[in-house]
Design an enzyme around this catalytic site. Sequence first.
Site, PDB file in Angstrom:
ATOM      1  CG  ASP A  82      -0.356  -0.135   2.538  1.00 30.92           C
ATOM      2  OD1 ASP A  82       0.894  -0.153   2.621  1.00 30.92           O
ATOM      3  OD2 ASP A  82      -1.085  -0.209   3.535  1.00 30.92           O
ATOM      4  CE1 TYR A  84       7.686   3.754   1.255  1.00 31.23           C
ATOM      5  CE2 TYR A  84       7.379   5.046  -0.756  1.00 31.23           C
ATOM      6  CZ  TYR A  84       8.068   4.069  -0.044  1.00 31.23           C
ATOM      7  OH  TYR A  84       9.123   3.420  -0.627  1.00 31.23           O
ATOM      8  CG  PHE A  95       8.662  -0.326  -3.515  1.00 32.03           C
ATOM      9  CD1 PHE A  95       9.002  -0.725  -2.231  1.00 32.03           C
ATOM     10  CD2 PHE A  95       7.959  -1.224  -4.312  1.00 32.03           C
ATOM     11  CE1 PHE A  95       8.665  -1.988  -1.754  1.00 32.03           C
ATOM     12  CE2 PHE A  95       7.619  -2.480  -3.852  1.00 32.03           C
ATOM     13  CZ  PHE A  95       7.967  -2.867  -2.564  1.00 32.03           C
ATOM     14  CG  HIS A 204       8.896  -6.293   1.483  1.00 34.95           C
ATOM     15  ND1 HIS A 204       9.477  -5.127   1.928  1.00 34.95           N
ATOM     16  CD2 HIS A 204       7.771  -5.909   0.810  1.00 34.95           C
ATOM     17  CE1 HIS A 204       8.746  -4.090   1.552  1.00 34.95           C
ATOM     18  NE2 HIS A 204       7.707  -4.533   0.874  1.00 34.95           N
TER      19      HIS A 204
END
Length: 247
Positions: A82, A84, A95, A204
């Site tokens: 989702d 920031y 990202f 991740h």
Amino acid sequence: MVPDRKDAEGKSPWAEARATLPGSWRDAIGAEFDTPYMRALAAFLQAEAAAGKTIFPQPGRIFAALRRTPLDAVKAVILGQDPYHRPGQAMGLSFSVPPGVRVPPSLRNIHKELESDLGIRPPPHGCLTAWADAGVLLLNTALTVEEGRPGSHARSGWHRFTDHVLAAVNARPVPTAFILWGNDARRRAPLLDGDRHLLHQSEHPSPLSAYRGFFGSRPFSRVNGFLASKGLEPVDWRLEHPDRDVA
């Protein structure tokens, strides 16, 4: 591009947002904007705003990933969770943060892997618009979030919508590389054709998991090797010059 309150008059609350998308996306997923779950999602976001909650990204950037990378230009998909959830960070691309914003830890690790994999030195910024313009769909599974509450919109309906986005990419005859970092992204693997497309799965890039399999996974060279093996142009992963137009 904020959900429109004229739904009671029969107009889709997402009509304006849909109109801003490239034609290839409108043709593939335009009908989703008229579904009951998307109308419910619009009502949810309106109610959250009316309650005084701050939602990221700014309304005009919610669908930035789709506007920036048309469906017929997609070479690869990087799937995030989702946006920031701190002020000034979210820009609608997974990202990525706007120029001038401090690079978040996960993105710093992505930069490190980029240098290790392809020898591309980390840029002094965290803006990934160059990747989006090069055919990398920077998609989050949820497209909004409440300030300070990561994952807060995970059950709001966005996953149904973004699953349709993934299905549209998967349905194209052109082989595509899907980069699935972390458990949330990897849960989407069953939606994708791993025989026709590349499904690159790893841990991740967050500081909590990067050393458990993200570092050394070489996603960038593997994507380009896959594309080259299919006779397709590789992705230009360089990030020297951020685009100041991040809307």
